[in-house]
Design a protein around this motif. Structure first.
Motif, PDB file in Angstrom:
ATOM      1  N   GLY A 179      -7.005   7.608   7.726  1.00  0.00           N
ATOM      2  CA  GLY A 179      -5.654   8.122   7.566  1.00  0.00           C
ATOM      3  C   GLY A 179      -4.605   7.041   7.462  1.00  0.00           C
ATOM      4  N   VAL A 180      -4.750   5.983   8.254  1.00  0.00           N
ATOM      5  CA  VAL A 180      -3.747   4.934   8.221  1.00  0.00           C
ATOM      6  C   VAL A 180      -3.751   4.228   6.868  1.00  0.00           C
ATOM      7  CG1 VAL A 180      -5.313   3.190   9.200  1.00  0.00           C
ATOM      8  CG2 VAL A 180      -2.821   2.947   9.471  1.00  0.00           C
ATOM      9  N   LEU A 181      -4.948   4.084   6.242  1.00  0.00           N
ATOM     10  CA  LEU A 181      -5.010   3.452   4.930  1.00  0.00           C
ATOM     11  C   LEU A 181      -4.392   4.363   3.863  1.00  0.00           C
ATOM     12  CD1 LEU A 181      -5.820   1.183   3.080  1.00  0.00           C
ATOM     13  CD2 LEU A 181      -8.126   2.128   2.951  1.00  0.00           C
ATOM     14  N   ARG A 182      -4.593   5.660   3.989  1.00  0.00           N
ATOM     15  CA  ARG A 182      -3.979   6.585   3.030  1.00  0.00           C
ATOM     16  C   ARG A 182      -2.455   6.443   3.060  1.00  0.00           C
ATOM     17  NH1 ARG A 182      -7.994  10.343   1.417  1.00  0.00           N
ATOM     18  NH2 ARG A 182      -9.768  10.368   2.870  1.00  0.00           N
ATOM     19  N   LEU A 183      -1.897   6.301   4.273  1.00  0.00           N
ATOM     20  CA  LEU A 183      -0.454   6.095   4.378  1.00  0.00           C
ATOM     21  C   LEU A 183      -0.039   4.744   3.767  1.00  0.00           C
ATOM     22  CD1 LEU A 183       0.143   7.367   8.029  1.00  0.00           C
ATOM     23  CD2 LEU A 183       0.685   8.555   5.886  1.00  0.00           C
ATOM     24  N   GLY A 184      -0.882   3.734   4.015  1.00  0.00           N
ATOM     25  CA  GLY A 184      -0.580   2.420   3.443  1.00  0.00           C
ATOM     26  C   GLY A 184      -0.633   2.424   1.926  1.00  0.00           C
ATOM     27  N   LEU A 185      -1.621   3.127   1.360  1.00  0.00           N
ATOM     28  CA  LEU A 185      -1.731   3.198  -0.099  1.00  0.00           C
ATOM     29  C   LEU A 185      -0.584   3.991  -0.706  1.00  0.00           C
ATOM     30  CD1 LEU A 185      -5.584   3.725  -0.530  1.00  0.00           C
ATOM     31  CD2 LEU A 185      -4.254   1.665  -1.024  1.00  0.00           C
ATOM     32  N   GLN A 186      -0.084   4.970   0.009  1.00  0.00           N
ATOM     33  CA  GLN A 186       1.085   5.701  -0.483  1.00  0.00           C
ATOM     34  C   GLN A 186       2.306   4.785  -0.566  1.00  0.00           C
ATOM     35  OE1 GLN A 186       1.435   9.012   2.204  1.00  0.00           O
ATOM     36  NE2 GLN A 186       0.008  10.309   1.050  1.00  0.00           N
ATOM     37  N   ARG A 187       2.458   3.930   0.416  1.00  0.00           N
ATOM     38  CA  ARG A 187       3.570   2.983   0.374  1.00  0.00           C
ATOM     39  C   ARG A 187       3.380   1.962  -0.740  1.00  0.00           C
ATOM     40  NH1 ARG A 187       6.732   3.448   4.900  1.00  0.00           N
ATOM     41  NH2 ARG A 187       7.670   1.395   4.504  1.00  0.00           N
ATOM     42  N   ALA A 188       2.117   1.556  -0.951  1.00  0.00           N
ATOM     43  CA  ALA A 188       1.840   0.644  -2.059  1.00  0.00           C
ATOM     44  C   ALA A 188       2.143   1.309  -3.400  1.00  0.00           C
ATOM     45  CB  ALA A 188       0.376   0.193  -2.007  1.00  0.00           C
ATOM     46  N   GLN A 189       1.861   2.608  -3.501  1.00  0.00           N
ATOM     47  CA  GLN A 189       2.164   3.335  -4.724  1.00  0.00           C
ATOM     48  C   GLN A 189       3.677   3.393  -4.964  1.00  0.00           C
ATOM     49  OE1 GLN A 189       1.049   7.476  -4.722  1.00  0.00           O
ATOM     50  NE2 GLN A 189       0.608   7.465  -6.918  1.00  0.00           N
ATOM     51  N   LEU A 190       4.454   3.589  -3.906  1.00  0.00           N
ATOM     52  CA  LEU A 190       5.905   3.589  -4.048  1.00  0.00           C
ATOM     53  C   LEU A 190       6.416   2.208  -4.482  1.00  0.00           C
ATOM     54  CD1 LEU A 190       6.945   5.681  -0.902  1.00  0.00           C
ATOM     55  CD2 LEU A 190       6.968   6.410  -3.298  1.00  0.00           C
ATOM     56  N   HIS A 191       5.803   1.168  -3.945  1.00  0.00           N
ATOM     57  CA  HIS A 191       6.177  -0.200  -4.345  1.00  0.00           C
ATOM     58  C   HIS A 191       5.857  -0.419  -5.821  1.00  0.00           C
ATOM     59  CE1 HIS A 191       7.166  -4.320  -4.192  1.00  0.00           C
ATOM     60  NE2 HIS A 191       5.947  -4.800  -4.035  1.00  0.00           N
ATOM     61  N   TRP A 192       4.733   0.106  -6.275  1.00  0.00           N
ATOM     62  CA  TRP A 192       4.334   0.019  -7.677  1.00  0.00           C
ATOM     63  C   TRP A 192       5.384   0.704  -8.558  1.00  0.00           C
ATOM     64  CZ3 TRP A 192      -1.202   1.756  -9.560  1.00  0.00           C
ATOM     65  CH2 TRP A 192      -1.337   1.461 -10.932  1.00  0.00           C
ATOM     66  N   ILE A 193       5.827   1.865  -8.158  1.00  0.00           N
ATOM     67  CA  ILE A 193       6.843   2.594  -8.925  1.00  0.00           C
ATOM     68  C   ILE A 193       8.136   1.784  -8.993  1.00  0.00           C
ATOM     69  CG2 ILE A 193       8.296   4.663  -8.949  1.00  0.00           C
ATOM     70  CD1 ILE A 193       5.931   6.176  -7.709  1.00  0.00           C
ATOM     71  N   ASP A 194       8.512   1.167  -7.875  1.00  0.00           N
ATOM     72  CA  ASP A 194       9.733   0.364  -7.852  1.00  0.00           C
ATOM     73  C   ASP A 194       9.613  -0.836  -8.788  1.00  0.00           C
ATOM     74  OD1 ASP A 194      12.361  -0.424  -6.616  1.00  0.00           O
ATOM     75  OD2 ASP A 194      11.156  -2.149  -6.013  1.00  0.00           O
TER      76      ASP A 194
END
Length: 352
Positions: A179-194
């Protein structure tokens, strides 16, 4: 101060080393200054005094400030300064560097760097920001792939395919992603969008630059040369009339073969790769695009590329076309003529 005719300056962020000589070459002053004190001292020099700087960080800004004081400012590329350091590589320090810069600037055969305007440096900064965002995005995508693979999740090939499927991979309950990695990957995805948003903004600004610059629009007439290459050409090279010939411009870009010749025997090697890596890379990419599509065109330049590719191979043909593109760009932008792919060069008549 009235005795000083030549000044060599070694720039740094907090200390500026000065080496000043008179008309006979005698050292008048050799000491460090704080930046604010340095500009105060320069204001006491006679108008027209030659001040030579090494083309490094902050050199163009300093050169513009000194030019406003009426001084004759010249920039020397760092590789041209090293041979004039009397102590060699083992004696490198600020004082010796300033003396070498002063000596290099006084040479009549020295080639100097053209001082960029603030506007040109601004567009150069946009290109550097864009490259930084692009490298950061590539690193982020590779990091995401590696993290997924650690848990047996194979990411699809291609950045666009991963962009489409990343959210599904994060939400897939069948894999063992914690679960913690899923949250981390979501933040990485937001960084990718930015990062995508920042890249899009840079591309928009570069398109505006090209639309407002007739020379950039003329450069885009060459096959493979797009807005990014045209904008970078104006920002990096500035006024191409500073180069005496098209061959000199190609050599400045590092697109000419290196030489190791002696005794009248010419030995040519790989290209020198001197000059700006970014601009040379863009011209190489433009040449690759033109070589790949040359078979679809029937003009003289495309036919020459096809024949060259068949004779020497793909890679050499690409580099040769990049060098030819550089020469064509010099001719188009310095002579004010439109690009003609069927142009036939005429050798100038010999002077009797």
């Amino acid at each position: 101060m009235s005795q000083i005719t030549e000044v060599g300056v070694d720039l740094a962020s907090r200390v500026i080393q000065v080496h000043a000589i008179d008309a006979c070459g005698r050292v008048v002053l050799a000491r460090p200054f704080k930046p604010a004190r340095f500009f105060e001292w320069c204001a006491t020099l006679l108008p027209g005094t030659a001040v030579t700087l090494e083309a490094c960080g902050g050199a163009h800004h300093t050169a513009r400030r000194l030019a406003l004081m009426g001084l004759t400012v010249r920039l020397v590329a760092p590789p041209f300064v090293t041979p004039y350091r009397k102590q060699g590589a083992s004696g490198k320090n600020d004082a010796n560097d300033a003396a070498a810069i002063c000596e290099a600037g006084s040479r009549p055969s020295m080639r100097f760097v053209c001082v960029k305007t603030a506007a040109a440096q601004g567009w150069q900064a946009i290109h550097r920001l864009r490259e930084g965002y692009k490298e950061e995005r590539t690193a982020l995508v590779n990091r995401i792939r590696g993290l997924l693979f650690e848990f047996g999740v194979l990411a699809p090939c291609g950045i666009e395919a991963l962009r489409r499927e990343l959210a599904g991979l994060i939400e897939d309950a069948s894999n063992e992603l914690p679960g913690v990695l899923r949250l981390g990957l979501q933040r990485a995805q937001l960084h990718w969008i930015d990062l995508d948003v920042q890249l899009a903004w840079c591309d928009e600004q570069i398109a505006r630059h090209v639309a407002s610059a007739p020379q950039a629009q003329a450069a885009t007439q060459l096959c493979g040369v797009g807005p990014i290459t045209a904008s970078a050409l104006l920002a990096q090279a500035g006024d191409l009339k500073q180069f005496r010939s098209a061959g000199q411009f190609g050599a400045w870009l590092g697109l000419v073969p290196s030489q190791h010749s002696s005794g009248g025997k010419t030995r040519l090697g790989r290209i020198t790769k001197r000059g700006d890596d970014y601009l040379r890379t863009l011209l190489i990419q433009a040449a690759k695009s033109a070589v790949m599509t040359a078979h679809k065109r029937s003009d003289r330049l495309s036919c020459w590329v096809q024949q060259l590719k068949a004779r020497v191979g793909w890679q050499k043909a690409v580099v040769a076309l990049a060098n030819k593109h550089a020469r064509i760009l010099w001719a188009v932008l310095t002579k004010g003529r439109a690009f003609d792919p069927n142009h036939v060069s005429v050798m100038p008549a010999a002077v009797s």
